[in-house]
Design a protein around this motif. Structure first.
Motif, PDB file in Angstrom:
ATOM      1  N   ILE A  57       0.488  -0.910  -0.246  1.00  6.68           N
ATOM      2  CA  ILE A  57       0.018  -0.227   0.238  1.00  6.68           C
ATOM      3  C   ILE A  57       0.796   1.227   0.306  1.00  6.68           C
ATOM      4  O   ILE A  57       0.518   2.102  -0.689  1.00  6.68           O
ATOM      5  N   SER A  58       1.920   1.974   0.582  1.00  3.64           N
ATOM      6  CA  SER A  58       2.366   2.164   0.513  1.00  3.64           C
ATOM      7  C   SER A  58       4.417   2.689  -0.854  1.00  3.64           C
ATOM      8  O   SER A  58       5.210   1.667  -0.256  1.00  3.64           O
ATOM      9  N   SER A  59       3.444   1.887  -2.128  1.00  3.90           N
ATOM     10  CA  SER A  59       4.396   1.326  -3.410  1.00  3.90           C
ATOM     11  C   SER A  59       4.009   3.354  -4.419  1.00  3.90           C
ATOM     12  O   SER A  59       2.814   3.362  -4.592  1.00  3.90           O
ATOM     13  N   VAL A 220      20.810   2.032  19.460  1.00  2.08           N
ATOM     14  CA  VAL A 220      20.363   2.416  20.572  1.00  2.08           C
ATOM     15  C   VAL A 220      19.070   1.522  19.806  1.00  2.08           C
ATOM     16  O   VAL A 220      18.410   1.902  19.251  1.00  2.08           O
ATOM     17  N   ASN A 221      18.673   0.438  20.683  1.00  2.61           N
ATOM     18  CA  ASN A 221      17.328  -0.537  20.343  1.00  2.61           C
ATOM     19  C   ASN A 221      17.044  -1.623  21.343  1.00  2.61           C
ATOM     20  O   ASN A 221      18.548  -2.346  21.396  1.00  2.61           O
ATOM     21  N   PRO A 222      16.513  -1.714  21.280  1.00  2.54           N
ATOM     22  CA  PRO A 222      15.989  -3.237  22.495  1.00  2.54           C
ATOM     23  C   PRO A 222      16.153  -4.641  21.847  1.00  2.54           C
ATOM     24  O   PRO A 222      16.203  -5.559  22.517  1.00  2.54           O
ATOM     25  N   GLY A 237      17.887  -1.011  24.406  1.00  2.00           N
ATOM     26  CA  GLY A 237      17.447  -0.606  25.243  1.00  2.00           C
ATOM     27  C   GLY A 237      16.688   0.590  24.802  1.00  2.00           C
ATOM     28  O   GLY A 237      16.492   0.800  23.599  1.00  2.00           O
ATOM     29  N   ARG A 238      15.382   0.869  25.232  1.00  2.00           N
ATOM     30  CA  ARG A 238      14.427   1.498  24.643  1.00  2.00           C
ATOM     31  C   ARG A 238      14.844   3.113  24.430  1.00  2.00           C
ATOM     32  O   ARG A 238      15.290   3.633  25.963  1.00  2.00           O
ATOM     33  N   ALA A 239      14.620   3.891  23.340  1.00  2.00           N
ATOM     34  CA  ALA A 239      15.175   5.725  23.583  1.00  2.00           C
ATOM     35  C   ALA A 239      14.718   5.855  24.190  1.00  2.00           C
ATOM     36  O   ALA A 239      15.299   7.105  24.507  1.00  2.00           O
TER      37      ALA A 239
HETATM   38  C1  BV8 Z   1      14.778   3.192  -3.535  1.00  2.00           C
HETATM   39  C2  BV8 Z   1       7.223   6.012   3.965  1.00  2.00           C
HETATM   40  C3  BV8 Z   1      15.608   3.529  -5.276  1.00  2.00           C
HETATM   41  C4  BV8 Z   1       5.988   5.110   3.856  1.00  2.00           C
HETATM   42  C5  BV8 Z   1       9.018   4.211   3.904  1.00  2.00           C
HETATM   43  C6  BV8 Z   1      12.344  -2.702  -5.297  1.00  2.00           C
HETATM   44  C7  BV8 Z   1      12.067  -1.955  -6.377  1.00  2.00           C
HETATM   45  C8  BV8 Z   1      12.669  -0.712  -6.017  1.00  2.00           C
HETATM   46  C9  BV8 Z   1      13.401  -0.590  -4.444  1.00  2.00           C
HETATM   47  C10 BV8 Z   1      13.806  -1.751  -3.759  1.00  2.00           C
HETATM   48  C11 BV8 Z   1      12.991  -2.724  -4.000  1.00  2.00           C
HETATM   49  N1  BV8 Z   1      13.433  -3.403  -3.315  1.00  2.00           N
HETATM   50  C12 BV8 Z   1      13.900  -2.972  -1.971  1.00  2.00           C
HETATM   51  C13 BV8 Z   1      13.942  -1.892  -3.211  1.00  2.00           C
HETATM   52  C14 BV8 Z   1      14.456  -0.859  -1.909  1.00  2.00           C
HETATM   53  C15 BV8 Z   1      13.147  -0.938  -1.291  1.00  2.00           C
HETATM   54  C16 BV8 Z   1      13.975  -1.323   0.071  1.00  2.00           C
HETATM   55  O1  BV8 Z   1      15.096  -0.985   0.867  1.00  2.00           O
HETATM   56  N2  BV8 Z   1      12.977  -2.194   0.758  1.00  2.00           N
HETATM   57  C17 BV8 Z   1      13.499  -2.893   1.839  1.00  2.00           C
HETATM   58  C18 BV8 Z   1      12.844  -3.406   2.316  1.00  2.00           C
HETATM   59  C19 BV8 Z   1      14.113  -4.069   1.291  1.00  2.00           C
HETATM   60  N3  BV8 Z   1      13.921   1.306  -0.808  1.00  2.00           N
HETATM   61  C20 BV8 Z   1      13.337   1.739  -1.772  1.00  2.00           C
HETATM   62  O2  BV8 Z   1      12.663   1.233  -2.051  1.00  2.00           O
HETATM   63  C21 BV8 Z   1      13.543   3.280  -1.192  1.00  2.00           C
HETATM   64  N4  BV8 Z   1      13.345   3.535  -2.969  1.00  2.00           N
HETATM   65  O3  BV8 Z   1      15.307   2.591  -3.242  1.00  2.00           O
HETATM   66  O4  BV8 Z   1      15.314   3.991  -4.711  1.00  2.00           O
HETATM   67  C22 BV8 Z   1      15.462   3.800  -6.481  1.00  2.00           C
HETATM   68  C23 BV8 Z   1      13.729   3.777  -7.414  1.00  2.00           C
HETATM   69  C24 BV8 Z   1      13.048   3.696  -8.070  1.00  2.00           C
HETATM   70  C25 BV8 Z   1      14.128   2.700  -8.864  1.00  2.00           C
HETATM   71  C26 BV8 Z   1      15.795   3.157  -9.061  1.00  2.00           C
HETATM   72  C27 BV8 Z   1      16.178   3.021  -7.523  1.00  2.00           C
HETATM   73  C28 BV8 Z   1      12.365   3.651  -0.603  1.00  2.00           C
HETATM   74  C29 BV8 Z   1      12.279   3.415   0.296  1.00  2.00           C
HETATM   75  C30 BV8 Z   1      11.156   4.288   1.742  1.00  2.00           C
HETATM   76  C31 BV8 Z   1       9.790   3.704   1.784  1.00  2.00           C
HETATM   77  N5  BV8 Z   1       9.533   4.612   3.142  1.00  2.00           N
HETATM   78  N6  BV8 Z   1       8.509   4.807   4.149  1.00  2.00           N
HETATM   79  C32 BV8 Z   1       5.177   5.034   5.197  1.00  2.00           C
HETATM   80  O5  BV8 Z   1       5.829   5.791   5.650  1.00  2.00           O
HETATM   81  O6  BV8 Z   1       4.584   4.498   4.613  1.00  2.00           O
HETATM   82  S1  BV8 Z   1       9.953   3.362   4.096  1.00  2.00           S
HETATM   83  C33 BV8 Z   1       9.127   2.442   5.938  1.00  2.00           C
HETATM   84  O7  BV8 Z   1      10.044   1.500   6.363  1.00  2.00           O
HETATM   85  C34 BV8 Z   1       9.338   3.688   7.231  1.00  2.00           C
HETATM   86  O8  BV8 Z   1       9.048   4.661   6.505  1.00  2.00           O
HETATM   87  C35 BV8 Z   1      10.740   3.236   7.431  1.00  2.00           C
HETATM   88  O9  BV8 Z   1      11.573   4.531   6.807  1.00  2.00           O
HETATM   89  C36 BV8 Z   1      11.316   2.235   6.921  1.00  2.00           C
HETATM   90  C37 BV8 Z   1      12.023   1.418   7.824  1.00  2.00           C
HETATM   91  O10 BV8 Z   1      11.376   0.955   8.661  1.00  2.00           O
HETATM   92  P1  BV8 Z   1      11.508   1.738  10.312  1.00  2.00           P
HETATM   93  O11 BV8 Z   1      11.912   2.901  10.861  1.00  2.00           O
HETATM   94  O12 BV8 Z   1      13.425   0.751  11.045  1.00  2.00           O
HETATM   95  O13 BV8 Z   1      10.623   0.928  11.659  1.00  2.00           O
HETATM   96  P2  BV8 Z   1      10.671  -0.967  11.465  1.00  2.00           P
HETATM   97  O14 BV8 Z   1       9.488  -0.698  11.876  1.00  2.00           O
HETATM   98  O15 BV8 Z   1      11.283  -1.621  10.328  1.00  2.00           O
HETATM   99  O16 BV8 Z   1      12.454  -0.870  12.847  1.00  2.00           O
HETATM  100  C38 BV8 Z   1      11.973  -0.471  14.339  1.00  2.00           C
HETATM  101  C39 BV8 Z   1      12.619  -0.751  15.060  1.00  2.00           C
HETATM  102  O17 BV8 Z   1      13.008  -0.186  16.547  1.00  2.00           O
HETATM  103  C40 BV8 Z   1      12.733  -2.031  15.454  1.00  2.00           C
HETATM  104  O18 BV8 Z   1      14.709  -2.084  15.259  1.00  2.00           O
HETATM  105  C41 BV8 Z   1      12.555  -2.152  16.283  1.00  2.00           C
HETATM  106  O19 BV8 Z   1      13.422  -3.106  17.312  1.00  2.00           O
HETATM  107  C42 BV8 Z   1      12.752  -0.746  16.979  1.00  2.00           C
HETATM  108  N7  BV8 Z   1      12.591   0.210  18.425  1.00  2.00           N
HETATM  109  C43 BV8 Z   1      11.043  -0.501  18.637  1.00  2.00           C
HETATM  110  N8  BV8 Z   1      10.524   0.258  19.657  1.00  2.00           N
HETATM  111  C44 BV8 Z   1      11.665   0.914  20.308  1.00  2.00           C
HETATM  112  C45 BV8 Z   1      12.510   0.940  19.597  1.00  2.00           C
HETATM  113  N9  BV8 Z   1      14.298   1.053  19.043  1.00  2.00           N
HETATM  114  C46 BV8 Z   1      14.057   2.174  20.579  1.00  2.00           C
HETATM  115  N10 BV8 Z   1      12.862   2.264  21.487  1.00  2.00           N
HETATM  116  C47 BV8 Z   1      11.931   1.971  21.403  1.00  2.00           C
HETATM  117  N11 BV8 Z   1      11.304   2.564  22.296  1.00  2.00           N
END
Ligand code: BV8
Length: 250
Positions: A57-59, A220-222, A237-239
């Motif tokens: 959905i976010s693509s 910084v990450n749990p 730990g938690r941020a």
């Molecule tokens: C790109 C906005 C180049 C939307 C987001 C096929 C086609 C094209 C590209 C790709 C492809 N396959 C792979 C790719 C590359 C792709 C990618 O990396 N995919 C991954 C999944 C493999 N990247 C892209 O597409 C990027 N663009 O490559 O362009 C290109 C383009 C065209 C043609 C050629 C080249 C664009 C990526 C941006 C996507 N948009 N968000 C929305 O929000 O709906 S990404 C989305 O995931 C989020 O925004 C976030 O930024 C991102 C990462 O997630 P996190 O922030 O890390 O969050 P997550 O839940 O995963 O983890 C949370 C963490 O917090 C955990 O570790 C947890 O332990 C920790 N935590 C929990 N509680 C706490 C804590 N830490 C501290 N304290 C706490 N209390």
């Protein structure tokens, strides 16, 4: 290789916090978790909405295929953010602007909570959920001011449909924003990676740029992440708990 994950900053990190002049911070959804903002991959499940994993959905393809559905998804996300406020991690990072000669805060988050906490010049690598962008003339509008209810909203400048100003999977990041983040990561002495699963590129590649440039990299990450093994130090730990602790010398 980092030592065993721990909650408390090492003597080395406390010394580096005292002497560092240029600091780079990358945050992800985890930094907003304690504000009540759901993470994407927390607890092993990937966010799913109406049967679609959020990567679908976010693509970019969905903007072409079903723009009203994309608006519905982001209206839902904005609704869920409604009552969320900055937590102690956001507030600590905002105070760090006055603690170091140069602090660069790059976030993957689209929730706007770093700015709400007082951080200035936040590099929003993935855009902002509160902004709409015209598909034709690229004019940007704050949705809280735009006030239009219809979806997609019509651009006030040219009348064409607008989209959420968020970087979707398959879309390029705003190149000026990413280039500045990469430049600052390559120039920092101390790099913090806070609350990200380090799975999404190119944002997740920024800490490696800092490390290659000789910066001391702290996670910084749990939970462990793919980055944990290449960080100099892991504060498990938690941020909201760890970041304020780093203010009093760790
Ligand atoms: C790109 C906005 C180049 C939307 C987001 C096929 C086609 C094209 C590209 C790709 C492809 N396959 C792979 C790719 C590359 C792709 C990618 O990396 N995919 C991954 C999944 C493999 N990247 C892209 O597409 C990027 N663009 O490559 O362009 C290109 C383009 C065209 C043609 C050629 C080249 C664009 C990526 C941006 C996507 N948009 N968000 C929305 O929000 O709906 S990404 C989305 O995931 C989020 O925004 C976030 O930024 C991102 C990462 O997630 P996190 O922030 O890390 O969050 P997550 O839940 O995963 O983890 C949370 C963490 O917090 C955990 O570790 C947890 O332990 C920790 N935590 C929990 N509680 C706490 C804590 N830490 C501290 N304290 C706490 N209390």
């Amino acid at each position: 290789m980092p030592g065993p994950p721990q909650h408390v900053a090492s003597v080395e990190l406390r010394e580096r916090l005292r002497s560092a002049r240029r600091v780079f911070v990358l945050t992800g959804a985890g930094v907003s978790a304690e504000s009540g903002v759901p993470t994407f991959r927390g607890g092993g499940q990937s966010a799913v909405w109406k049967g679609m994993p959020f990567e679908v959905i976010s693509s970019a393809a969905m903007v072409e295929r079903d723009l009203p559905a994309v608006w519905e998804w982001f209206d839902y996300r904005r609704g869920a953010l409604g009552e969320c406020r900055p937590n102690p991690a956001h507030l600590a990072l905002a105070r760090w602007q006055d603690r170091f000669e140069s602090l660069t805060l790059a976030t993957q988050n689209i929730d706007g909570l770093h700015a709400a906490a007082g951080s200035r010049g936040v590099l929003e690598l993935h855009g902002n959920v509160w902004t709409a962008r015209c598909l034709r003339c690229a004019a940007r509008e704050d949705l809280r001011r735009l006030g239009q209810r219809e979806r997609p909203p019509a651009c006030p400048a040219c009348g064409d449909p607008m989209r959420p100003d968020v970087v979707l999977f398959g879309e390029m990041l705003p190149m000026d924003v990413y280039a500045l983040a990469a430049e600052r990561a390559a120039d920092c002495e101390l790099c913090f990676v806070v609350g990200t699963s380090a799975l999404v590129y190119p944002a997740a590649g920024l800490p490696a740029i800092a490390r290659r440039a000789g910066a001391y990299v702290v996670e910084v990450n749990p939970e462990p992440t793919p980055l944990s093994g290449v960080c100099d130090e892991v504060l498990q730990g938690r941020a909201g708990e760890v970041m304020p602790m780093l203010e009093t010398g760790g």
